[in-house]
Motif scaffolding. Structure first.
Motif, PDB file in Angstrom:
ATOM      1  N   UNK A  14       0.805  -1.213   0.000  1.00  0.00           N
ATOM      2  CA  UNK A  14       0.000   0.000   0.000  1.00  0.00           C
ATOM      3  C   UNK A  14       0.837   1.261   0.000  1.00  0.00           C
ATOM      4  N   UNK A  15       1.964   1.241   0.700  1.00  0.00           N
ATOM      5  CA  UNK A  15       2.825   2.424   0.740  1.00  0.00           C
ATOM      6  C   UNK A  15       3.827   2.438  -0.401  1.00  0.00           C
ATOM      7  N   UNK A  16       4.135   1.279  -0.994  1.00  0.00           N
ATOM      8  CA  UNK A  16       5.172   1.204  -2.025  1.00  0.00           C
ATOM      9  C   UNK A  16       4.629   1.379  -3.433  1.00  0.00           C
ATOM     10  N   UNK A  22      10.281   9.357  -4.811  1.00  0.00           N
ATOM     11  CA  UNK A  22      11.330   8.401  -4.458  1.00  0.00           C
ATOM     12  C   UNK A  22      11.444   7.323  -5.527  1.00  0.00           C
ATOM     13  N   UNK A  23      10.300   6.848  -6.023  1.00  0.00           N
ATOM     14  CA  UNK A  23      10.314   5.838  -7.076  1.00  0.00           C
ATOM     15  C   UNK A  23      10.944   6.387  -8.353  1.00  0.00           C
ATOM     16  N   UNK A  24      10.609   7.627  -8.698  1.00  0.00           N
ATOM     17  CA  UNK A  24      11.191   8.241  -9.893  1.00  0.00           C
ATOM     18  C   UNK A  24      12.699   8.381  -9.757  1.00  0.00           C
ATOM     19  N   UNK A  25      13.143   8.783  -8.567  1.00  0.00           N
ATOM     20  CA  UNK A  25      14.574   8.931  -8.340  1.00  0.00           C
ATOM     21  C   UNK A  25      15.275   7.579  -8.390  1.00  0.00           C
ATOM     22  N   UNK A  26      14.641   6.546  -7.856  1.00  0.00           N
ATOM     23  CA  UNK A  26      15.223   5.206  -7.867  1.00  0.00           C
ATOM     24  C   UNK A  26      15.403   4.702  -9.289  1.00  0.00           C
ATOM     25  N   UNK A  27      14.387   4.869 -10.128  1.00  0.00           N
ATOM     26  CA  UNK A  27      14.477   4.423 -11.521  1.00  0.00           C
ATOM     27  C   UNK A  27      15.566   5.198 -12.258  1.00  0.00           C
ATOM     28  N   UNK A  28      15.609   6.532 -12.055  1.00  0.00           N
ATOM     29  CA  UNK A  28      16.613   7.345 -12.739  1.00  0.00           C
ATOM     30  C   UNK A  28      18.025   6.984 -12.279  1.00  0.00           C
ATOM     31  N   UNK A 122      17.654   7.658   3.920  1.00  0.00           N
ATOM     32  CA  UNK A 122      17.418   9.011   4.420  1.00  0.00           C
ATOM     33  C   UNK A 122      16.310   9.728   3.685  1.00  0.00           C
ATOM     34  N   UNK A 123      16.283   9.601   2.351  1.00  0.00           N
ATOM     35  CA  UNK A 123      15.244  10.275   1.568  1.00  0.00           C
ATOM     36  C   UNK A 123      13.859   9.764   1.935  1.00  0.00           C
ATOM     37  N   UNK A 124      13.739   8.447   2.069  1.00  0.00           N
ATOM     38  CA  UNK A 124      12.435   7.866   2.385  1.00  0.00           C
ATOM     39  C   UNK A 124      11.988   8.212   3.803  1.00  0.00           C
ATOM     40  N   UNK A 169      11.682  -4.378  -8.270  1.00  0.00           N
ATOM     41  CA  UNK A 169      11.078  -4.400  -9.592  1.00  0.00           C
ATOM     42  C   UNK A 169      11.289  -3.065 -10.303  1.00  0.00           C
ATOM     43  N   UNK A 170      11.137  -1.966  -9.571  1.00  0.00           N
ATOM     44  CA  UNK A 170      11.394  -0.643 -10.150  1.00  0.00           C
ATOM     45  C   UNK A 170      12.854  -0.499 -10.557  1.00  0.00           C
ATOM     46  N   UNK A 171      13.760  -1.009  -9.711  1.00  0.00           N
ATOM     47  CA  UNK A 171      15.183  -0.938 -10.041  1.00  0.00           C
ATOM     48  C   UNK A 171      15.484  -1.742 -11.303  1.00  0.00           C
ATOM     49  N   UNK A 172      14.855  -2.911 -11.436  1.00  0.00           N
ATOM     50  CA  UNK A 172      15.033  -3.701 -12.648  1.00  0.00           C
ATOM     51  C   UNK A 172      14.537  -2.967 -13.886  1.00  0.00           C
TER      52      UNK A 172
END
Length: 211
Positions: A14-16, A22-28, A122-124, A169-172
């Motif tokens: 639910x939170x992820x 944060x997700x956008x930064x992780x993918x980038x 830290x960001x999260x 999965x986002x990192x992949x």
């Protein structure tokens, strides 16, 4: 035991699942570095979610009222950090695109896995509404009998596992995106799009007070 497991999985996903800054930064980050670094960053996000789940399940009913006065300043700090990340990523991408040879040494130095992990933790952790989310979830599902230590541990581990699976999965996806966009223009476009998306989330955080 089963109820705690299901509740923890639902809490973690639910939170992820909502795609935010944060997700956008992780993918980038994964797209411009490697899957190894992206996976470390993904586990950093999941670690923060697991810590929040632990605080929520242990803090109980006293957590949300205590955090309410600090929500506004923490939200401001979170938005400023997101804006700084967007500005730094955009500047780095433009500089690398304009001066690829000069930027190869100083700018094109990716963070190591440990640095990426700690940075995303830290960001999260800067998002105070994540804590309130977990606290509200625990309060809404708590029965008359308080959960035991084992049930609390299962809840936290399930929340961490759910968050970790989605972040990995986002990192992949970021790694595949990085391989597909190998040209200078492709990497520049990806970085600029990520910077714009992170900036939009930061502005929305300030305007609407959302997560």
């Amino acid at each position: 035991m089963t109820a705690a497991l299901v509740a923890g999985l639902l809490a973690g996903y639910g939170i992820a699942l909502p795609v935010g800054a944060v997700a956008a930064y992780l993918v980038a980050l994964t797209a411009r570095t490697s899957l190894r670094i992206g996976a470390a960053a993904a586990l950093g996000v999941a670690t923060a979610d697991g810590l929040y789940a632990l605080v929520a399940v242990v803090g109980g009913s006293s957590l949300a009222p205590l955090l309410a006065p600090a929500a506004a300043p923490l939200r401001l700090v979170s938005a400023l950090v997101l804006l700084a990340l967007a500005a730094h990523g955009t500047y780095t991408a433009v500089r690398r695109h304009r001066r690829p040879q000069a930027a190869a040494g100083a700018v094109n130095t990716p963070p190591g896995p440990l640095r990426a992990y700690l940075g995303l933790v830290g960001i999260t952790l800067l998002n105070p509404l994540t804590v309130i989310y977990f606290a509200a979830l625990v309060l809404g599902t708590r029965t008359a009998e308080a959960p035991g230590v084992l049930e609390q541990a299962v809840f936290v581990l399930a929340a961490f596992t759910a968050s970790a699976s989605w972040q990995l999965l986002l990192a992949g996806g970021g790694a595949l995106l990085g391989r597909a966009l190998t040209g200078p223009r492709g990497r520049l476009g990806t970085a600029l799009a990520a910077g714009a998306l992170i900036t939009a989330f930061a502005i929305d955080l300030l305007v609407r007070g959302g997560p």
